[in-house]
Design a protein around this motif. Structure first.
Motif, mmCIF file in Angstrom:
data_model
loop_
_atom_site.group_PDB
_atom_site.id
_atom_site.type_symbol
_atom_site.label_atom_id
_atom_site.label_comp_id
_atom_site.label_asym_id
_atom_site.label_seq_id
_atom_site.Cartn_x
_atom_site.Cartn_y
_atom_site.Cartn_z
ATOM 1 N N ILE A 79 0.877 -1.283 0.150
ATOM 2 C CA ILE A 79 0.062 -0.152 -0.025
ATOM 3 C C ILE A 79 0.752 1.009 0.044
ATOM 4 O O ILE A 79 0.728 2.096 -0.728
ATOM 5 C CB ILE A 79 -0.955 0.033 1.224
ATOM 6 C CG1 ILE A 79 -2.160 -1.017 0.919
ATOM 7 C CG2 ILE A 79 -1.525 1.118 1.541
ATOM 8 C CD1 ILE A 79 -2.855 -1.284 2.266
ATOM 9 N N GLN A 80 1.791 1.250 0.786
ATOM 10 C CA GLN A 80 2.761 2.302 0.990
ATOM 11 C C GLN A 80 3.312 2.672 -0.454
ATOM 12 O O GLN A 80 3.564 3.841 -1.074
ATOM 13 C CB GLN A 80 3.832 2.329 2.064
ATOM 14 C CG GLN A 80 3.313 2.611 3.419
ATOM 15 C CD GLN A 80 4.463 2.813 4.394
ATOM 16 O OE1 GLN A 80 5.591 2.342 4.243
ATOM 17 N NE2 GLN A 80 3.955 3.337 5.527
ATOM 18 N N ARG A 81 3.934 1.433 -0.845
ATOM 19 C CA ARG A 81 4.856 1.543 -2.251
ATOM 20 C C ARG A 81 3.760 2.231 -3.253
ATOM 21 O O ARG A 81 4.329 2.815 -4.192
ATOM 22 C CB ARG A 81 5.159 0.188 -2.588
ATOM 23 C CG ARG A 81 6.109 -0.025 -3.693
ATOM 24 C CD ARG A 81 6.675 -1.304 -3.905
ATOM 25 N NE ARG A 81 7.360 -1.809 -2.816
ATOM 26 C CZ ARG A 81 6.905 -2.994 -2.098
ATOM 27 N NH1 ARG A 81 5.908 -3.614 -2.227
ATOM 28 N NH2 ARG A 81 7.576 -3.487 -1.084
ATOM 29 N N ILE A 82 2.659 1.737 -3.300
ATOM 30 C CA ILE A 82 1.830 2.137 -4.557
ATOM 31 C C ILE A 82 1.450 3.630 -4.357
ATOM 32 O O ILE A 82 1.504 4.358 -4.955
ATOM 33 C CB ILE A 82 0.376 1.213 -4.550
ATOM 34 C CG1 ILE A 82 0.851 0.080 -5.074
ATOM 35 C CG2 ILE A 82 -0.570 2.304 -5.568
ATOM 36 C CD1 ILE A 82 -0.290 -1.047 -5.022
ATOM 37 N N VAL A 83 1.042 4.071 -3.126
ATOM 38 C CA VAL A 83 0.440 5.344 -2.744
ATOM 39 C C VAL A 83 1.374 6.416 -2.881
ATOM 40 O O VAL A 83 1.717 7.316 -3.384
ATOM 41 C CB VAL A 83 -0.633 5.454 -1.763
ATOM 42 C CG1 VAL A 83 -1.018 6.891 -1.457
ATOM 43 C CG2 VAL A 83 -1.765 4.566 -1.922
ATOM 44 N N LEU A 84 2.583 6.211 -1.857
ATOM 45 C CA LEU A 84 3.531 7.059 -1.631
ATOM 46 C C LEU A 84 4.589 6.919 -2.914
ATOM 47 O O LEU A 84 4.996 7.993 -3.287
ATOM 48 C CB LEU A 84 4.405 6.765 -0.225
ATOM 49 C CG LEU A 84 3.350 6.925 0.807
ATOM 50 C CD1 LEU A 84 4.131 6.548 2.242
ATOM 51 C CD2 LEU A 84 2.662 8.517 1.090
ATOM 52 N N GLY A 85 4.908 5.676 -3.232
ATOM 53 C CA GLY A 85 5.867 5.524 -4.359
ATOM 54 C C GLY A 85 5.478 6.169 -5.372
ATOM 55 O O GLY A 85 6.505 6.506 -6.443
ATOM 56 N N SER A 86 4.131 6.290 -5.816
ATOM 57 C CA SER A 86 3.671 6.876 -7.094
ATOM 58 C C SER A 86 3.288 8.352 -7.047
ATOM 59 O O SER A 86 3.024 9.139 -8.229
ATOM 60 C CB SER A 86 2.518 6.086 -7.503
ATOM 61 O OG SER A 86 2.817 4.920 -7.620
ATOM 62 N N ALA A 87 3.393 9.139 -5.979
ATOM 63 C CA ALA A 87 3.184 10.351 -5.813
ATOM 64 C C ALA A 87 3.980 11.161 -6.373
ATOM 65 O O ALA A 87 5.037 11.285 -6.147
ATOM 66 C CB ALA A 87 3.056 10.456 -4.227
ATOM 67 N N VAL A 88 3.143 12.378 -6.704
ATOM 68 C CA VAL A 88 4.091 13.414 -7.524
ATOM 69 C C VAL A 88 3.483 14.841 -7.273
ATOM 70 O O VAL A 88 2.114 14.782 -7.329
ATOM 71 C CB VAL A 88 3.979 13.309 -9.190
ATOM 72 C CG1 VAL A 88 4.712 14.615 -9.868
ATOM 73 C CG2 VAL A 88 4.464 11.998 -9.645
ATOM 74 N N PHE A 89 4.260 15.722 -6.891
ATOM 75 C CA PHE A 89 3.785 16.857 -6.340
ATOM 76 C C PHE A 89 3.525 17.722 -7.578
ATOM 77 O O PHE A 89 4.472 17.934 -8.312
ATOM 78 C CB PHE A 89 4.668 17.786 -5.266
ATOM 79 C CG PHE A 89 4.709 17.066 -3.950
ATOM 80 C CD1 PHE A 89 4.039 17.853 -2.769
ATOM 81 C CD2 PHE A 89 5.039 15.641 -3.592
ATOM 82 C CE1 PHE A 89 3.886 17.289 -1.683
ATOM 83 C CE2 PHE A 89 4.998 15.258 -2.486
ATOM 84 C CZ PHE A 89 4.589 16.165 -1.330
ATOM 85 N N CYS A 90 2.586 18.488 -7.790
ATOM 86 C CA CYS A 90 2.043 19.502 -8.888
ATOM 87 C C CYS A 90 1.744 20.781 -8.249
ATOM 88 O O CYS A 90 1.077 20.731 -7.409
ATOM 89 C CB CYS A 90 1.106 18.683 -9.903
ATOM 90 S SG CYS A 90 1.471 17.401 -10.262
ATOM 91 N N SER A 91 2.108 21.756 -9.153
ATOM 92 C CA SER A 91 1.697 22.836 -8.884
ATOM 93 C C SER A 91 0.868 23.725 -9.897
ATOM 94 O O SER A 91 1.014 23.345 -11.279
ATOM 95 C CB SER A 91 3.050 24.069 -8.772
ATOM 96 O OG SER A 91 3.725 23.754 -7.609
ATOM 97 N N LEU A 92 -0.182 24.425 -9.554
ATOM 98 C CA LEU A 92 -1.115 25.042 -10.628
ATOM 99 C C LEU A 92 -0.166 25.988 -11.080
ATOM 100 O O LEU A 92 0.537 26.744 -10.482
ATOM 101 C CB LEU A 92 -2.335 25.796 -9.963
ATOM 102 C CG LEU A 92 -3.319 24.883 -9.191
ATOM 103 C CD1 LEU A 92 -4.361 25.815 -8.404
ATOM 104 C CD2 LEU A 92 -4.051 24.014 -10.244
ATOM 105 N N ASP A 93 -0.204 25.799 -12.534
ATOM 106 C CA ASP A 93 0.510 27.008 -13.188
ATOM 107 C C ASP A 93 -0.436 28.440 -13.345
ATOM 108 O O ASP A 93 -1.585 28.500 -12.836
ATOM 109 C CB ASP A 93 0.958 26.470 -14.484
ATOM 110 C CG ASP A 93 -0.411 26.296 -15.644
ATOM 111 O OD1 ASP A 93 -1.486 26.576 -15.458
ATOM 112 O OD2 ASP A 93 -0.056 25.608 -16.709
#
Length: 160
Positions: A79-93
């Motif tokens: 669960i951690q690997r899927i959720v945290l390992g795939s997480a990408v921080f994005c900013s509104l342009d």
């Protein structure tokens, strides 16, 4: 009364050739206010879609996942690997768009047309094809459940 962030509704959205998606206008101010224009995009644990969290809600997810017994439980590690390992921080342009990374677009089969669903504390982002298939699954599940609602104790006190 509900005290947390409430995201709701279904919106047709489009991804451009670079994989940018415009956040619907009704959510832009909430995202700016709640998380300074930052969102976290990750894989869903359950469905062929992406989850998108404002940072204010992502902190709760990280705290919850951090409390799992990963040393002794392989499911918790997964669960951690899927959720945290795939997480990408994005900013509104400046135009209120976020860039969905190619790897995550591929994972969710996202192309041009998509659906953004407010799902309480997060969004779900679905490809058109996956969303239509999931709607059919949901409708069938609901129709089957309606045949025996009394057997669903969790629904007994539901107020709609």
């Amino acid at each position: 009364m509900f005290a947390g962030l409430l995201l709701s509704g279904t919106n047709d959205v489009s991804l451009d050739l670079k994989g940018r998606m415009a956040i619907p206008a009704r959510y832009k101010d909430v995202i700016k206010d709640e998380s300074d224009g930052q969102l976290i995009v990750t894989r869903s644990l359950f469905d062929k879609c992406l989850w998108i969290y404002p940072t204010s809600e992502w902190e709760n997810v990280v705290e919850s996942l951090g409390a799992l017994p990963t040393i002794t439980d392989p499911l918790c590690r997964t669960i951690q690997r899927i959720v945290l390992g795939s997480a990408v921080f994005c900013s509104l342009d400046a135009q209120g768009r976020i860039l969905i990374p190619q790897e995550l677009r591929t994972e969710a089969s996202l192309e041009k047309k998509a659906f953004l669903i407010g799902f309480n504390n997060k969004f779900e982002l679905w490809s058109e094809e996956n969303f239509k298939a999931q709607r059919e699954i949901d409708n069938n599940l609901l129709m089957d459940a309606c045949k025996s609602m009394e057997s669903h104790s969790l629904l007994a006190n539901l107020k709609l």
